[in-house]
Design an enzyme around this catalytic site. Sequence first.
Site, PDB file in Angstrom:
ATOM      1  CE  LYS A 119      81.442  69.035  41.934  1.00 50.64           C
ATOM      2  NZ  LYS A 119      80.521  69.631  43.122  1.00 50.64           N
TER       3      LYS A 119
HETATM    4  C1  LIG Z   1      81.153  70.043  43.929  1.00 44.93           C
HETATM    5  C2  LIG Z   1      80.435  71.286  44.647  1.00 44.93           C
HETATM    6  C3  LIG Z   1      80.709  72.398  45.343  1.00 44.93           C
HETATM    7  C4  LIG Z   1      82.257  72.791  45.384  1.00 44.93           C
HETATM    8  O1  LIG Z   1      82.611  73.186  43.932  1.00 44.93           O
HETATM    9  P1  LIG Z   1      84.312  73.255  43.541  1.00 44.93           P
HETATM   10  O2  LIG Z   1      84.390  73.465  42.480  1.00 44.93           O
HETATM   11  O3  LIG Z   1      84.673  71.919  43.926  1.00 44.93           O
HETATM   12  O4  LIG Z   1      84.787  74.126  44.499  1.00 44.93           O
HETATM   13  C5  LIG Z   1      79.866  73.276  45.994  1.00 44.93           C
HETATM   14  N1  LIG Z   1      78.487  72.878  45.884  1.00 44.93           N
HETATM   15  C6  LIG Z   1      78.049  71.744  45.277  1.00 44.93           C
HETATM   16  C7  LIG Z   1      76.676  71.453  45.469  1.00 44.93           C
HETATM   17  C8  LIG Z   1      78.844  70.831  44.575  1.00 44.93           C
HETATM   18  O5  LIG Z   1      78.389  69.642  44.408  1.00 44.93           O
END
Ligand SMILES: *Cc1c(COP(=O)(O)O)cnc(C)c1O
Length: 463
Positions: free
Chosen positions: A113
Amino acid sequence: MRYVSTRGEAGSLAFDDVVLSGLARDGGLYVPEVWPQIPAEEIRSWAALDYPALAVNVMAPFMSGSCIGRERLFELVSRAYAGFRHRAVTPLSQLAVNDWLLELYHGPTLAFKDLALQCLGRLFDDILASRGERVTIVGATSGDTGSAAIEAVRDRENVRIFMLHPKGRVSEVQRRQMTSVMSQNVHNIAIEGNFDDCQALVKTLFNDLEFRDQVNLSAVNSINWARVMAQVVYYFHAALSLGGPDRPVAFSVPTGNFGDVFAGYVAARMGLPVDSLVVATNINDILARTLNTGAHTLGGVTPTISPSMDIQVSSNFERLLFDLYDRDGGAISKLMTELKDRKGFVLDQGILHRAAQIFRAERVDEDETRATMASVWRESGRLIDPHTAVGLAAARRRMVPGVPMVTLSTAHPAKFPDAVKEATGEYPQLPSALAGLLTRPERYDTLANDADALKSYILERGN
Ligand SMILES: *Cc1c(COP(=O)(O)O)cnc(C)c1O
């Protein structure tokens, strides 16, 4: 570039307004009016670019009309990724023939993210400064969004952030990455409920138009278009490293809110040859069920060792539905009303068939997730986090001979040390930049799952 709402009733907006507003006023999500088309020869010419330069090429078509021009964008993006611990920003590593991991965890909070939020924080800052405005960001996190968003906006003058997490349902590392930030503009709130409750609270605040205007509400969770946009970049980056655009590449994406995998879909719509996108879910498998059977029915949320995917209400899926229904906002509005009133809807075979042209979907249970972490450790001496393991297990079921399969490695193993240790016997070490995290003081408040209490809390903390 103009943006339209997936529910068809909010009027179109320019990029800068979309970035600041998050959710559309009709409850929908913003998508570009058209998908920019990049010819293969242009994509090919990007092969030698470093990450920031590539990012500018991928993002600029979505930002025409923004107060942030191309040169300024290059500066912002360069700064956003300068702090990453790997110079390639998103390096690939190989596990076996055509079996690759795309390491997306070299940012400040150890999860993918950061890629989007380090950019978004800077876009926010520039757009707000140019308008002389301030915003209140309210977000919900299942774990990783929160710390990444807080890192992206801490100490920024024109932004304050209220981050909701489900009490007791995020890992200790995840919680401390948020609650140990002592900046004045950062407020952490533990909600007595699960992630979907947190997300519903955020939506309730956004749907209260009076409150929304009063505090100049804004969002940084994955409903924000700019996040999806920034994530498109690493699909291009990976594909170009593996022979694209002259060779299609497949991706397996551990999925919760459908933002990350939707970015892969956007890359494909822009013209990047993508063989397939594997939607990898844990046992909270509403997306796998939907894509495999058409039944989008809400179940309960079961806590797992991959908590960032413990989600049933998958916001960004609405963006895909909008395309699958030929951008008919009325149809999407109807589906979303059904979802709210009857806890589900059913997609017909024609729609499923269209989705199946690019999407595959797999559910991976807890035992297989652990077994995958263990076998990767045995075979290559490498620790992977449980989310990555879900993606990798799904990838291995969907390998296509001769096609590189890239599993998105979404978090550093040290973010989920207990699960990794249990599966492999090995305790993953935090990178040195985060040493000391487990002993720093924390600051957060606990609130009931109640929108009015949350509104008062925000109003009491000034503007
Ligand atoms: C947020 C997250 C996901 C999922 O991603 P999305 O965009 O919500 O589908 C998968 N793995 C990790 C480590 C995350 O932080």
